[in-house]
Design a protein around this motif. Sequence first.
Motif, mmCIF file in Angstrom:
data_model
loop_
_atom_site.group_PDB
_atom_site.id
_atom_site.type_symbol
_atom_site.label_atom_id
_atom_site.label_comp_id
_atom_site.label_asym_id
_atom_site.label_seq_id
_atom_site.Cartn_x
_atom_site.Cartn_y
_atom_site.Cartn_z
ATOM 1 N N UNK A 4 0.833 -1.180 0.000
ATOM 2 C CA UNK A 4 0.000 0.000 0.000
ATOM 3 C C UNK A 4 0.876 1.241 0.000
ATOM 4 N N UNK A 5 0.407 2.216 -0.662
ATOM 5 C CA UNK A 5 1.168 3.466 -0.721
ATOM 6 C C UNK A 5 0.674 4.443 0.331
ATOM 7 N N UNK A 6 1.439 5.505 0.499
ATOM 8 C CA UNK A 6 1.052 6.534 1.473
ATOM 9 C C UNK A 6 -0.226 7.246 1.032
ATOM 10 N N UNK A 7 -0.460 7.311 -0.278
ATOM 11 C CA UNK A 7 -1.642 8.016 -0.783
ATOM 12 C C UNK A 7 -2.927 7.273 -0.414
ATOM 13 N N UNK A 8 -2.877 5.928 -0.354
ATOM 14 C CA UNK A 8 -4.081 5.188 -0.022
ATOM 15 C C UNK A 8 -4.408 5.279 1.454
ATOM 16 N N UNK A 9 -3.434 5.593 2.278
ATOM 17 C CA UNK A 9 -3.662 5.745 3.706
ATOM 18 C C UNK A 9 -3.978 7.178 4.104
ATOM 19 N N UNK A 10 -4.076 8.079 3.125
ATOM 20 C CA UNK A 10 -4.406 9.460 3.418
ATOM 21 C C UNK A 10 -3.215 10.308 3.833
ATOM 22 N N UNK A 11 -2.012 9.763 3.734
ATOM 23 C CA UNK A 11 -0.825 10.521 4.097
ATOM 24 C C UNK A 11 -0.229 11.151 2.854
ATOM 25 N N UNK A 12 0.460 12.241 3.040
ATOM 26 C CA UNK A 12 1.097 12.903 1.905
ATOM 27 C C UNK A 12 2.449 12.275 1.632
ATOM 28 N N UNK A 13 2.717 12.054 0.386
ATOM 29 C CA UNK A 13 3.986 11.465 -0.012
ATOM 30 C C UNK A 13 4.973 12.567 -0.371
ATOM 31 N N UNK A 14 6.228 12.462 0.089
ATOM 32 C CA UNK A 14 7.209 13.483 -0.281
ATOM 33 C C UNK A 14 7.606 13.408 -1.744
ATOM 34 N N UNK A 15 7.208 12.341 -2.453
ATOM 35 C CA UNK A 15 7.557 12.219 -3.862
ATOM 36 C C UNK A 15 6.898 13.289 -4.709
ATOM 37 N N UNK A 16 5.745 13.814 -4.303
ATOM 38 C CA UNK A 16 5.035 14.828 -5.070
ATOM 39 C C UNK A 16 5.397 16.254 -4.691
ATOM 40 N N UNK A 17 6.333 16.414 -3.754
ATOM 41 C CA UNK A 17 6.678 17.757 -3.288
ATOM 42 C C UNK A 17 7.225 18.658 -4.391
ATOM 43 N N UNK A 18 8.133 18.199 -5.276
ATOM 44 C CA UNK A 18 8.608 19.094 -6.340
ATOM 45 C C UNK A 18 7.492 19.542 -7.281
ATOM 46 N N UNK A 19 6.539 18.655 -7.560
ATOM 47 C CA UNK A 19 5.431 19.022 -8.420
ATOM 48 C C UNK A 19 4.577 20.102 -7.762
ATOM 49 N N UNK A 20 4.354 19.964 -6.477
ATOM 50 C CA UNK A 20 3.571 20.956 -5.753
ATOM 51 C C UNK A 20 4.278 22.303 -5.740
ATOM 52 N N UNK A 21 5.588 22.288 -5.498
ATOM 53 C CA UNK A 21 6.346 23.541 -5.464
ATOM 54 C C UNK A 21 6.363 24.226 -6.820
ATOM 55 N N UNK A 22 6.427 23.454 -7.895
ATOM 56 C CA UNK A 22 6.450 24.054 -9.231
ATOM 57 C C UNK A 22 5.149 24.803 -9.508
ATOM 58 N N UNK A 23 4.019 24.194 -9.167
ATOM 59 C CA UNK A 23 2.733 24.866 -9.374
ATOM 60 C C UNK A 23 2.578 26.064 -8.438
ATOM 61 N N UNK A 24 3.083 25.929 -7.220
ATOM 62 C CA UNK A 24 3.017 27.040 -6.281
ATOM 63 C C UNK A 24 3.870 28.214 -6.763
ATOM 64 N N UNK A 25 5.016 27.923 -7.346
ATOM 65 C CA UNK A 25 5.861 28.982 -7.907
ATOM 66 C C UNK A 25 5.168 29.665 -9.084
ATOM 67 N N UNK A 26 4.517 28.880 -9.951
ATOM 68 C CA UNK A 26 3.795 29.470 -11.074
ATOM 69 C C UNK A 26 2.663 30.369 -10.571
ATOM 70 N N UNK A 27 1.933 29.909 -9.565
ATOM 71 C CA UNK A 27 0.858 30.733 -8.989
ATOM 72 C C UNK A 27 1.420 32.007 -8.374
ATOM 73 N N UNK A 28 2.560 31.901 -7.705
ATOM 74 C CA UNK A 28 3.181 33.078 -7.091
ATOM 75 C C UNK A 28 3.642 34.075 -8.136
ATOM 76 N N UNK A 29 4.235 33.576 -9.198
ATOM 77 C CA UNK A 29 4.699 34.464 -10.270
ATOM 78 C C UNK A 29 3.525 35.190 -10.901
ATOM 79 N N UNK A 30 2.442 34.475 -11.175
ATOM 80 C CA UNK A 30 1.258 35.101 -11.765
ATOM 81 C C UNK A 30 0.689 36.150 -10.813
ATOM 82 N N UNK A 31 0.643 35.842 -9.525
ATOM 83 C CA UNK A 31 0.103 36.789 -8.548
ATOM 84 C C UNK A 31 0.973 38.041 -8.436
ATOM 85 N N UNK A 32 2.297 37.869 -8.409
ATOM 86 C CA UNK A 32 3.200 39.025 -8.282
ATOM 87 C C UNK A 32 3.148 39.891 -9.534
ATOM 88 N N UNK A 33 3.195 39.259 -10.699
ATOM 89 C CA UNK A 33 3.119 40.028 -11.943
ATOM 90 C C UNK A 33 1.768 40.726 -12.058
#
Length: 167
Positions: A1-30
Motif C-alpha cells: 500500500x502506498x502513502x496516498x491510499x492511507x491518506x498521508x502525503x507522499x514526499x515524492x510529489x513535493x517538487x510538483x507541488x512547489x512548481x505549481x506554487x511557484x507558477x501561482x506566485x509568479x502570476x500573482x506578483x506580476x
Amino acid sequence: MTAATHGKRSPAGAPERWAWLMLASIVAVVGAVGVAAGSIREYQVSSCEIIDNTATCMQSTLDIVGWGATATILAAALLCAVPALWPPTAVRWGTVAALVVLGVVSLIVLGRIGFSVLTVALLGAVLAAAQGWYTSRRRSIHGGEIEVPLGTLLGRSGGPDEANGRS
C-alpha cells in the motif's frame, strides 16, 4: 500500500507541488505589479487633451479597462494554486483546460489581457507534461523492483551460523 491510499502525503510529489506554487506566485506578483502600474493616472496626448481638458483625459489604464482584468489575473493565480494543493494528473490537466477557457473568455471580453492568461496556460501545459513524463519515467524505473533482504545487501546469505560456514 502506498502513502496516498492511507491518506498521508507522499514526499515524492513535493517538487510538483512547489512548481505549481511557484507558477501561482509568479502570476500573482506580476498581476499585482500590473494592477499597481495600471492604477497610475496617465496624461494622454490626444484630441481630448488639446480640445477639452476633462477628467477623461487623465484616466488610469485600470479605469479604462475596469476591474475585470484584475479579477482575471487573480483567477489565473488561484487556478495555478489548485494543483499545488491537490496534485493528481487529472487536476493538473483540468487546471490547464480551465486556464485556456479563462484566457479565451477574457480575450473575447477584455481584449489583450487574455493573451497573458493563455501564456500562463501554455506554461501550465508544459509543467503538467513535464510532470507526467517524470512520473511515467519514475514508474518505469521503479516498476520492476525486486525486494532484496537487508542481510543479502550487507553480504550475509542467511543467519549468523550460515555466514561462518556452519549449517
